[in-house]
Write a protein that holds these residues in place. Sequence first.
Motif, PDB file in Angstrom:
ATOM      1  N   SER A  73       0.903  -1.401   0.096  1.00 17.93           N
ATOM      2  CA  SER A  73       0.128   0.007  -0.034  1.00 17.93           C
ATOM      3  C   SER A  73       0.902   1.268   0.002  1.00 17.93           C
ATOM      4  O   SER A  73       0.326   2.306   0.602  1.00 17.93           O
ATOM      5  CB  SER A  73      -0.768   0.062   1.399  1.00 17.93           C
ATOM      6  N   ALA A  83      -0.124   9.468   0.270  1.00 18.36           N
ATOM      7  CA  ALA A  83      -1.267   8.799   0.838  1.00 18.36           C
ATOM      8  C   ALA A  83      -0.905   7.247   0.506  1.00 18.36           C
ATOM      9  O   ALA A  83      -0.466   6.955  -0.367  1.00 18.36           O
ATOM     10  CB  ALA A  83      -2.477   9.197  -0.213  1.00 18.36           C
ATOM     11  N   GLY A  84      -1.275   6.704   1.570  1.00 19.01           N
ATOM     12  CA  GLY A  84      -0.896   5.179   1.629  1.00 19.01           C
ATOM     13  C   GLY A  84      -0.058   4.850   2.837  1.00 19.01           C
ATOM     14  O   GLY A  84       0.001   5.647   3.910  1.00 19.01           O
ATOM     15  N   MET A 101      -4.642   9.047   4.507  1.00 16.01           N
ATOM     16  CA  MET A 101      -5.803   9.212   3.561  1.00 16.01           C
ATOM     17  C   MET A 101      -6.315  10.585   3.279  1.00 16.01           C
ATOM     18  O   MET A 101      -6.592  11.356   4.142  1.00 16.01           O
ATOM     19  CB  MET A 101      -6.981   8.325   4.242  1.00 16.01           C
ATOM     20  N   PRO A 104     -12.569  10.485   1.081  1.00 14.67           N
ATOM     21  CA  PRO A 104     -13.239   9.186   0.287  1.00 14.67           C
ATOM     22  C   PRO A 104     -13.542   9.769  -1.097  1.00 14.67           C
ATOM     23  O   PRO A 104     -13.937  11.080  -1.332  1.00 14.67           O
ATOM     24  CB  PRO A 104     -14.471   8.940   1.104  1.00 14.67           C
ATOM     25  N   ASN A 109      -5.696   8.133  -2.980  1.00 17.71           N
ATOM     26  CA  ASN A 109      -5.883   7.247  -1.813  1.00 17.71           C
ATOM     27  C   ASN A 109      -5.388   5.860  -2.146  1.00 17.71           C
ATOM     28  O   ASN A 109      -5.810   5.376  -3.317  1.00 17.71           O
ATOM     29  CB  ASN A 109      -7.323   7.138  -1.286  1.00 17.71           C
ATOM     30  N   TYR A 111      -5.561   2.071  -0.511  1.00 15.03           N
ATOM     31  CA  TYR A 111      -6.140   1.349   0.803  1.00 15.03           C
ATOM     32  C   TYR A 111      -5.550  -0.028   0.829  1.00 15.03           C
ATOM     33  O   TYR A 111      -5.364  -0.581  -0.445  1.00 15.03           O
ATOM     34  CB  TYR A 111      -7.704   1.438   0.652  1.00 15.03           C
ATOM     35  N   ARG A 119     -11.301  -0.158   4.060  1.00 17.47           N
ATOM     36  CA  ARG A 119     -11.507   1.136   3.478  1.00 17.47           C
ATOM     37  C   ARG A 119     -12.969   1.511   3.923  1.00 17.47           C
ATOM     38  O   ARG A 119     -13.055   2.846   4.049  1.00 17.47           O
ATOM     39  CB  ARG A 119     -11.505   0.801   1.926  1.00 17.47           C
ATOM     40  N   MET A 122     -12.667   3.230   7.300  1.00 20.80           N
ATOM     41  CA  MET A 122     -11.976   4.388   7.205  1.00 20.80           C
ATOM     42  C   MET A 122     -12.660   5.591   6.471  1.00 20.80           C
ATOM     43  O   MET A 122     -12.500   6.709   6.983  1.00 20.80           O
ATOM     44  CB  MET A 122     -10.701   4.441   6.435  1.00 20.80           C
ATOM     45  N   GLU A 123     -13.432   5.284   5.465  1.00 21.72           N
ATOM     46  CA  GLU A 123     -14.061   6.492   4.835  1.00 21.72           C
ATOM     47  C   GLU A 123     -15.383   6.839   5.592  1.00 21.72           C
ATOM     48  O   GLU A 123     -15.743   8.109   5.529  1.00 21.72           O
ATOM     49  CB  GLU A 123     -14.851   5.870   3.338  1.00 21.72           C
ATOM     50  N   PHE A 162      -6.905  15.537   5.289  1.00 23.95           N
ATOM     51  CA  PHE A 162      -6.383  14.284   5.424  1.00 23.95           C
ATOM     52  C   PHE A 162      -6.537  13.713   6.930  1.00 23.95           C
ATOM     53  O   PHE A 162      -6.479  14.290   7.620  1.00 23.95           O
ATOM     54  CB  PHE A 162      -4.770  14.239   4.582  1.00 23.95           C
TER      55      PHE A 162
END
Length: 313
Positions: A73, A83-84, A101, A104, A109, A111, A119, A122-123, A162
């Motif tokens: 990731s 991101a990651g 992240m 969304p 992103n 994931y 995912r 987290m979203e 973020f």
Amino acid sequence: MVNTSIPTVDLSPFFNERDEDGRKKVTEIITHACSEYGFFQIVNHGVPLSLMNKALELSKTFFEYSEEEKLKSSPNDGTPLPAGYNVQPKNSADKNEYLLMFPPGSNFNVYPNDPQDFRKVMEEIFSHFTKVAFLVEIIVNDCLGLPPKFLEEYNNDRSWDFMVALRYFPATEKENNGISEHQDGNCITFVFQDKEGLEVLKNGVWIPVLPIEGSLIVNIADVIQVLSNNKFKSATHRVVRPEGTTRHSFAFFNNIEGNKWVEPLPQFTKEIGEPAKYKGFFYKDYQMLRMRNKTHPPSNPEDIIHITHYAIP
Ligand SMILES: O=C(O)CCC(=O)C(=O)O
Ligand SMILES: [Fe+2]
């Protein structure tokens, strides 16, 4: 007597239309907290405790995977922030790994496929934080005495927000730094932690912020400090790693869009006969300089870029 904890405020009056007195009290406490500490905690903020616990649990599971699995990731090239999954560079004084992240739907992103529901959860929590940040921004706007909706209209693009899931390695006998002392560069930050470690500097004393189940720690950051010409503080904070155990936390950064111009507002300068304490700057330039602090940590701590970079002596 030294006050050894940061203020905790109950936001429920903002979910009960009739409780105007309650809202007034909250506003007073937050005004005081932002001028004295730049930090406070909120409870009854609308983010379900079960979701906070689920997010922590999934992040723990992810960070326990092998290095090889986590590196799947890794961030793509050319993103404004990585991101990651990332580990702090070896020469960094900060001892943690993290997954970053954007909102969304952002194409940046990355994931992990596992654990399942990572995912989705987290979203979901990201969306909740976005809403709480909107509410806290309205309150801060009011605390600063700004015209209604001023911050809402200024900070009207969510694409630079973020969130970071963090894991800190256990402290060793020799050193326990998790994140060195710093101020956040954005507008408003939320943090929650599974165990203590976060500390806030007040009048030269480090105050530990102890976890309260379900609470969110709120941190005023540099953009608000500059707009308010230092009326509200972007508090200095750090993370001290506990011994013998990993520490997990989440940090959500409500952030203005990079092309926004940041400078002290006339309400805190011209209109009250005060000189501006900062020169104006484009937010993206500041974020880029701060990013360089992380990717290429200067060996001399004095070379780390802070908001003082724009301060007018
Ligand atoms: O992990 C924490 O408790 C705080 C993290 C933090 O200060 C940051 O990421 O800026
Ligand atoms: Fe921070």
